[in-house]
Design a protein around this motif. Sequence first.
Motif, short mmCIF file in Angstrom:
data_model
loop_
_atom_site.label_atom_id
_atom_site.label_comp_id
_atom_site.label_asym_id
_atom_site.label_seq_id
_atom_site.Cartn_x
_atom_site.Cartn_y
_atom_site.Cartn_z
N GLY A 1 -10.49 -9.48 7.90
CA GLY A 1 -10.12 -8.88 9.44
C GLY A 1 -11.15 -8.08 9.77
O GLY A 1 -12.23 -7.68 9.31
N ASN A 2 -10.57 -7.55 10.92
CA ASN A 2 -11.32 -6.50 11.47
C ASN A 2 -12.67 -7.26 12.01
O ASN A 2 -13.48 -6.60 12.15
CB ASN A 2 -11.45 -5.33 10.93
N VAL A 3 -12.46 -8.34 12.69
CA VAL A 3 -13.60 -9.12 12.87
C VAL A 3 -14.24 -8.46 14.34
O VAL A 3 -15.52 -8.37 14.44
CB VAL A 3 -13.33 -10.48 13.31
N GLY A 4 -13.37 -8.20 15.22
CA GLY A 4 -13.90 -7.25 16.36
C GLY A 4 -14.09 -8.04 17.72
O GLY A 4 -13.57 -7.42 18.74
N SER A 5 -14.19 -9.24 17.73
CA SER A 5 -14.36 -9.84 19.00
C SER A 5 -14.18 -11.45 18.88
O SER A 5 -14.55 -12.12 17.61
CB SER A 5 -15.57 -9.54 19.90
N LYS A 6 -13.96 -12.13 19.93
CA LYS A 6 -13.86 -13.59 20.06
C LYS A 6 -15.15 -14.02 19.71
O LYS A 6 -15.23 -15.23 19.00
CB LYS A 6 -13.36 -13.94 21.31
N ASP A 7 -16.30 -13.81 20.34
CA ASP A 7 -17.75 -14.03 19.78
C ASP A 7 -17.99 -13.88 18.21
O ASP A 7 -18.80 -14.77 17.84
CB ASP A 7 -18.90 -13.16 20.56
N LEU B 1 -12.44 -21.93 7.75
CA LEU B 1 -12.41 -20.53 8.16
C LEU B 1 -11.11 -19.83 7.64
O LEU B 1 -10.04 -20.43 8.41
CB LEU B 1 -12.78 -20.29 9.33
N HIS B 2 -10.65 -18.91 6.96
CA HIS B 2 -9.62 -18.29 6.67
C HIS B 2 -9.80 -16.89 6.87
O HIS B 2 -10.55 -15.98 6.35
CB HIS B 2 -9.27 -18.36 5.01
N VAL B 3 -8.87 -16.28 7.87
CA VAL B 3 -9.03 -14.92 8.64
C VAL B 3 -7.69 -14.47 8.44
O VAL B 3 -6.48 -15.17 8.80
CB VAL B 3 -9.57 -14.70 9.81
N VAL B 4 -7.53 -13.23 8.02
CA VAL B 4 -6.33 -12.22 8.08
C VAL B 4 -6.41 -11.26 9.14
O VAL B 4 -7.52 -10.78 9.29
CB VAL B 4 -5.68 -11.97 6.61
N ALA B 5 -5.42 -10.79 9.74
CA ALA B 5 -5.33 -9.65 10.58
C ALA B 5 -5.82 -8.37 10.18
O ALA B 5 -5.26 -7.88 9.03
CB ALA B 5 -4.01 -9.48 11.20
N GLY B 6 -6.52 -7.68 10.54
CA GLY B 6 -6.86 -6.34 10.24
C GLY B 6 -6.09 -5.42 10.84
O GLY B 6 -5.32 -5.65 11.60
N ALA C 1 -2.38 -14.17 10.61
CA ALA C 1 -1.55 -13.71 9.75
C ALA C 1 -1.72 -12.96 8.96
O ALA C 1 -2.88 -12.43 8.75
CB ALA C 1 -1.03 -15.07 9.03
N ASP C 2 -0.66 -11.98 8.26
CA ASP C 2 -1.10 -10.77 7.64
C ASP C 2 -1.48 -11.26 6.04
O ASP C 2 -2.42 -10.31 5.45
CB ASP C 2 0.14 -9.91 7.28
N THR C 3 -1.30 -12.39 5.47
CA THR C 3 -1.67 -12.96 4.15
C THR C 3 -1.91 -14.61 4.45
O THR C 3 -1.49 -15.22 5.43
CB THR C 3 -0.54 -12.87 3.19
#
Length: 197
Positions: free
Chosen positions: A43-49, A61-66, A80-82
């Motif tokens: 998480g904490n990707v920062g931007s759509k780009d 690609l598996h990402v969770v919310a930062g 998602a959170d998890t």
Amino acid sequence: MANFGELVLVLGDHHIPNRANFIPEKFRRMLVPNKMQHIICTGNVGSKDQYNELRNLAPNLHVVAGDSECVDDSSQMSFADTRVVQVGEFRIGLIHGHQVLPCGDHLALASIRRKLNVDILVSGHTHKNEVVEHEGFFHINPGSITGAYSPFQEKVIPSFILLAVQGANVVCYVYELIDGELEVSKTEFSKNGGMVM
């Protein structure tokens, strides 16, 4: 060419553009599209780009919310959170890490790992990489790929992790950028046998 099994890029805490401007060039050159089968992002990707750049690197690609997920005004990203991902014989759980108190505590991480019923728990938030065997299972923190500022660390070292999963075995490569130089360490572990030195 050697068969490394399934390659899993583990990274997170980009914080682009709020706390960091870019992924270091020495890391960017290593992030070649379609070399890895999975990307796990804390998480904490920062931007759509930044999110789209990750999508272009691997088919899964598996990402969770930062805790400070920032997006530009043109789009809204929701994670998602998890997450739980199966790779080889391993169930890999994914959280950002802000849910863990005290921050980075392995007893608290173990509680989440048990709740998710996973062999490996990946978390971020601390911006400090770690590969730890705990109670016969593994806790992995990729740190911050950009070296973004963190209130938890005086000096953040940019880092990410690459997992090579072959059935019940994993080789874990930790990549760090220390004073501009790339350093790599390796840990091996198996689902049934623990850490291999």
